[in-house]
Motif scaffolding. Structure first.
Motif, mmCIF file in Angstrom:
data_model
loop_
_atom_site.group_PDB
_atom_site.id
_atom_site.type_symbol
_atom_site.label_atom_id
_atom_site.label_comp_id
_atom_site.label_asym_id
_atom_site.label_seq_id
_atom_site.Cartn_x
_atom_site.Cartn_y
_atom_site.Cartn_z
ATOM 1 N N ALA A 88 34.901 -27.722 5.827
ATOM 2 C CA ALA A 88 33.693 -27.770 5.009
ATOM 3 C C ALA A 88 32.556 -28.265 5.878
ATOM 4 N N SER A 89 31.362 -27.776 5.585
ATOM 5 C CA SER A 89 30.165 -28.194 6.319
ATOM 6 C C SER A 89 29.067 -28.573 5.347
ATOM 7 N N PRO A 90 29.164 -29.773 4.787
ATOM 8 C CA PRO A 90 28.103 -30.197 3.880
ATOM 9 C C PRO A 90 26.797 -30.377 4.656
ATOM 10 N N THR A 91 25.706 -29.893 4.109
ATOM 11 C CA THR A 91 24.397 -30.077 4.721
ATOM 12 C C THR A 91 23.526 -30.850 3.739
ATOM 13 N N PRO A 92 22.531 -31.551 4.254
ATOM 14 C CA PRO A 92 21.658 -32.297 3.342
ATOM 15 C C PRO A 92 21.026 -31.380 2.291
ATOM 16 N N ARG A 93 21.128 -31.752 1.042
ATOM 17 C CA ARG A 93 20.512 -31.073 -0.096
ATOM 18 C C ARG A 93 20.991 -29.633 -0.300
ATOM 19 N N LYS A 94 22.156 -29.270 0.219
ATOM 20 C CA LYS A 94 22.699 -27.929 0.000
ATOM 21 C C LYS A 94 24.173 -28.040 -0.356
ATOM 22 N N PRO A 95 24.685 -27.082 -1.142
ATOM 23 C CA PRO A 95 26.125 -27.109 -1.453
ATOM 24 C C PRO A 95 26.955 -26.881 -0.197
ATOM 25 N N SER A 96 28.119 -27.431 -0.204
ATOM 26 C CA SER A 96 29.027 -27.280 0.930
ATOM 27 C C SER A 96 29.609 -25.871 0.967
ATOM 28 N N SER A 97 29.699 -25.329 2.158
ATOM 29 C CA SER A 97 30.389 -24.068 2.366
ATOM 30 C C SER A 97 31.736 -24.400 2.986
ATOM 31 N N SER A 98 32.652 -23.440 2.940
ATOM 32 C CA SER A 98 33.981 -23.745 3.442
ATOM 33 C C SER A 98 34.553 -22.563 4.205
#
Length: 189
Positions: A88-98
């Motif tokens: 997973a790559s959570p980014t600030p203010r965005k949903p996490s992609s996986s």
């Protein structure tokens, strides 16, 4: 299909997971570090092929930084011909992609597959998962090359020690320009 900037950022974080030409500068620094647990595996016709167990050091949780993103990986131990990872790559203010990234033992050797997903589990790759073949395994460096000409060229994993590895990948961005992406991952205890 070309990758969007969002896809590239996510792909960069995940590919370097695992998933990924080792830069000369990084190589010189890695050589200066202690490599107490490095495996030495040479793939030649005279020698047996590497086994999935040679990647067992990856089992566990890892984190690495790429700009403002923290890439998170969870690798399972090798079992029944596969070694699976989720990222997973959570980014600030965005949903996490996986992504889902298994290694698989095949008659041709070890293969590395990965596929990216939106938060709704919609695949980002139009047709199929990326597929790379293990072409080199020596001294803690594991190189996977893509047999198909597309955006992902290679993935190189370099084991620095039991708690650090470097993931490097060469890709072609949406504009057709080559890019190298490198992330240093640390084991999360």
């Amino acid at each position: 299909m070309t990758l969007s900037n969002r896809s590239l950022r996510f792909f960069a974080a995940i590919l370097l997971a695992g998933f990924s030409i080792f830069a000369v500068h990084a190589h010189s620094h890695a050589g200066q570090r202690e490599t107490a647990h490095a495996a030495i595996i040479t793939v030649t016709p005279e020698n047996s092929k590497p086994a999935l167990e040679d990647f067992s050091w990856l089992a566990g949780r890892w984190e690495g930084k790429l700009g403002p993103m923290t890439a998170e990986q969870q690798w399972m131990a090798p079992k029944n011909g596969t070694m699976q990872a989720s990222s997973a790559s959570p980014t600030p203010r965005k949903p996490s992609s996986s992504s889902f990234s298994p290694f698989a033992k095949t008659p041709g050797g070890i293969e590395f597959y990965f596929r990216h997903f939106s938060p709704e589990l919609k695949p980002w790759e139009e047709k199929e998962a990326y597929h790379l073949n293990l072409t080199k395994a020596e001294g803690g460096v594991f190189r996977f090359d893509n047999p198909v000409v597309n955006q992902v060229k290679d993935a190189i994993l370099t084991r620095v020690d039991g708690d650090i590895y470097i993931s490097h990948g060469d890709i072609t961005d949406a504009d057709g320009k080559p890019k190298a992406i490198e992330v240093t991952y640390h084991r999360v205890k």
